[in-house]
Design an enzyme around this catalytic site. Structure first.
Site, mmCIF file in Angstrom:
data_model
loop_
_atom_site.group_PDB
_atom_site.id
_atom_site.type_symbol
_atom_site.label_atom_id
_atom_site.label_comp_id
_atom_site.label_asym_id
_atom_site.label_seq_id
_atom_site.Cartn_x
_atom_site.Cartn_y
_atom_site.Cartn_z
ATOM 1 N N ARG A 39 0.834 -1.206 0.000
ATOM 2 C CA ARG A 39 0.000 0.000 0.000
ATOM 3 C C ARG A 39 0.866 1.251 0.000
ATOM 4 N NH1 ARG A 39 -4.596 0.498 4.491
ATOM 5 N NH2 ARG A 39 -2.814 0.872 5.833
ATOM 6 N N LYS A 43 -2.849 6.567 1.661
ATOM 7 C CA LYS A 43 -2.719 6.961 3.072
ATOM 8 C C LYS A 43 -1.806 8.184 3.188
ATOM 9 C CE LYS A 43 -2.930 4.364 7.382
ATOM 10 N NZ LYS A 43 -4.293 4.728 7.747
ATOM 11 N N GLU A 98 -16.264 6.489 4.487
ATOM 12 C CA GLU A 98 -15.613 5.901 5.662
ATOM 13 C C GLU A 98 -15.669 6.838 6.845
ATOM 14 O OE1 GLU A 98 -11.639 5.545 3.454
ATOM 15 O OE2 GLU A 98 -11.013 6.059 5.468
HETATM 16 C C1 COI Z 1 -4.706 3.195 11.534
HETATM 17 O O1 COI Z 1 -5.667 2.515 11.857
HETATM 18 O O2 COI Z 1 -3.550 2.747 11.434
HETATM 19 C C2 COI Z 1 -4.933 4.574 11.179
HETATM 20 O O3 COI Z 1 -4.508 5.017 10.178
HETATM 21 C C3 COI Z 1 -5.639 5.394 12.146
HETATM 22 C C4 COI Z 1 -4.775 6.457 12.686
HETATM 23 C C5 COI Z 1 -5.359 7.781 12.330
HETATM 24 C C6 COI Z 1 -4.579 6.302 14.145
#
Ligand code: COI
Length: 403
Positions: A147, A249, A285
Site C-alpha cells: 500500500r 494513506k 468511511e
Molecule cells: C490506523 O488505523 O492505522 C490509522 O490510520 C488510524 C490512525 C489515524 C490512528
C-alpha cells in the site's frame, strides 16, 4: 549556491543546532547523517546508547529486561516513546540506503522540506502482538508495504521495496521488543512514514526522501474501549473526492478530517461518518476506519473506488467473514441501508473492529442492538484478533513470527 542549501540531488547540509537542542549539550546529542538530530527526551530510556546499527540494537536489547514496567491496564492510544526508531534515506537515484536503527528522538528537516510545504508524505499503521510464549507476531506487513508503494506512486515519491519495508519493520520491532505489551494487554503500534525530506521551493517532488518507523505500545483506540461507538453522519464536509487522494494513506487526508471530528467530539459523538462527495448519499468511511453494515447476515461495505482507503483490516475482515460462510458485498452502500441495518461496525488497524451503537443523521438517531455488541461484529472481532494474537492456528497464513 548558498552554503547549506543543497542543489537538487545533493543531501542538504545540516542546519546549526537550534538553541533548544544545544541547551541539552551536557547530555549526549546525536548528529545523524548530517541532518537528523536526536536527543534524549525527558522520558528517554536508553541513556548509554547514542547510535547503533541494527545488529548493535539487537545485541543491546538482549541485555535489557524482557518487558518494560508500564501500566499496561491503562494503555490508550497515545504516544509512549520507546527506545529506537528506524531511518533510511533515498536520493534522486530512487534507491533507499540501508537503513539504521537509531535512538528514538526528534529529527531535523529543512523548513523547505517537501513534506512540510506541500504535504508530500504518507504513513502506514500495523501492529505487533506478543504471543503467550513470549514471541512476537506481525500481521500482514507486506500488505502495508504494497500500500505504501501504491501511495508513493500517487504522491510522486520513491518507496522502499516490500523486502526493505518488511525488514525495516522487523528490525524496529525487535529493537523495541520490550515495549510489546504482554498478551491480551494491547499491541505495539508500528508507524512507518515516508516523506519528501529534501528542500524545495517551487512546487516539485522533493530531491530526497526519508523512510522512518517508530513504534508505541497501545491499547484501545476509542475511549469507549470495546463498547459501541456513536457516530454522526457528516452533512457539510467531505473527506475525499473522485480523482483526489482519498484512496491512499497520505497525511493530508487525516488533517482534513480533524475539523469535523472536533465538532462531533464536542457534541459527544465518537467520530464522523463521511458520505460520497458526488451524491451525498453513499457511505465512504469514518475519519480513520472503514465501515460495514450487516442486514440479514449479509455484510456490506463500500467498494474501493479511489475515495476509500483500502484498509488491511477491511480486507482481512472480508476474508475472515467469507471463510465463515458469510456473504460479503463490496458495493455502493446508501445511508438508507445504514439506518435500516441490523448491525454496523468499523474496521482499521488502530481500532481493529469497533461496533457502532448509534448513528445520527440529520438530527435523527438510530440505535443498533440495544447499544450492545452485535453478534456478527463480535464473532468477526474474535476470529480476527485470535489470529492476530496467535491464539488460534493461522489458517490464513497472515502472521509473521519474530524471535
Ligand atoms: C490506523 O488505523 O492505522 C490509522 O490510520 C488510524 C490512525 C489515524 C490512528
Amino acid at each position: 549556491m548558498e552554503p547549506g542549501l543543497a542543489s537538487r540531488g545533493a543531501l542538504p547540509a545540516a542546519p546549526p543546532l537550534p538553541r533548544w537542542l544545544t541547551r541539552h549539550s551536557l547530555s549526549p546529542c546525536l548528529k545523524i547523517r548530517n541532518h537528523i538530530y536526536s536527543m534524549p527526551s525527558p522520558t528517554y530510556k536508553v541513556p548509554s546508547v547514542t547510535k547503533c546499527q541494527a545488529s548493535l540494537a539487537t545485541n543491546y536489547i538482549r541485555e535489557t529486561s524482557e518487558v518494560v514496567d508500564l501500566d499496561w491496564e491503562n494503555l490508550g492510544f497515545g504516544l509512549v516513546e520507546t527506545d529506537f526508531m528506524y531511518v533510511a534515506k533515498c536520493g534522486p537515484d530512487g534507491n533507499f540506503s540501508k537503513g539504521e536503527v537509531l535512538p528514538f528522538g526528534p529529527i531535523a528537516v529543512s523548513p523547505s522540506a517537501g513534506v512540510l510545504n506541500y504535504g508530500q508524505g504518507l504513513f502506514e499503521g500495523l501492529k505487533a502482538y506478543r504471543k503467550t510464549d513470549g514471541s512476537i507476531l506481525l500481521f500482514r506487513p507486506e500488505e502495508n508495504a504494497t500500500r505504501m508503494i501504491t501511495g508513493a506512486e500517487r504522491m510522486c515519491m520513491p518507496a522502499p521495496t516490500v523486502e526493505q519495508f518488511v525488514d525495516a519493520v522487523k528490525q524496529t520491532v525487535l529493537a523495541n521488543k520490550r515495549w510489546v505489551p504482554p498478551t491480551g494487554k494491547g499491541s505495539l503500534y508500528i508507524r512507518p512514514l515516508l516523506m519528501g525530506s529534501g528542500a524545495v521551493l517551487g512546487l516539485a517532488p522533493a530531491p530526497e526522501y526519508t523512510f522512518m518507523i517508530f513504534v508505541s505500545p497501545v491499547g484501545n483506540y476509542f475511549k469507549e474501549g470495546l463498547s459501541p461507538i456513536n457516530l454522526i453522519v457528516e452533512d457539510k464536509f467531505h473527506r475525499a473526492s473522485p480523482g483526489g487522494t482519498g484512496g491512499v494513506k497520505t497525511i493530508g487526508n487525516y488533517a482534513s478530517v480533524l475539523k469535523a471530528q472536533k465538532i462531533a467530539k464536542s457534541k459527544g459523538y465518537s467520530d464522523v461518518l463521511y458520505l460520497d462527495a458526488v451524491h451525498d448519499k453513499y457511505l465512504e468511511e469514518v475519519s480513520s476506519c472503514n465501515i460495514f453494515v450487516v442486514k440479514d447476515n449479509v455484510i456490506s461495505t463500500p467498494a474501493i473506488k479511489g475515495t476509500i482507503l483500502p484498509g488491511i483490516t477491511r480486507k482481512s475482515i472480508i476474508e475472515v467473514a467469507q471463510s465463515k460462510g458469510f456473504k460479503v458485498e463490496e458495493r455502493l452502500v446508501s445511508v438508507d441501508e445504514l439506518l435500516n441495518a441490523d448491525e454496523v461496525f468499523c474496521t482499521g488497524t488502530a481500532v481493529v473492529v469497533s461496533p457502532v451503537g448509534s448513528i445520527t443523521y440529520l438530527g435523527k438517531r438510530v440505535e443498533y442492538g440495544n447499544q450492545g455488541v452485535g453478534v456478527v461484529s463480535q464473532q468477526l472481532y474474535k476470529s480476527l484478533t485470535s489470529l492476530q494474537m496467535g491464539l488460534v492456528e493461522d489458517f490464513m497464513d497472515w502472521t509473521v513470527q519474530l524471535n
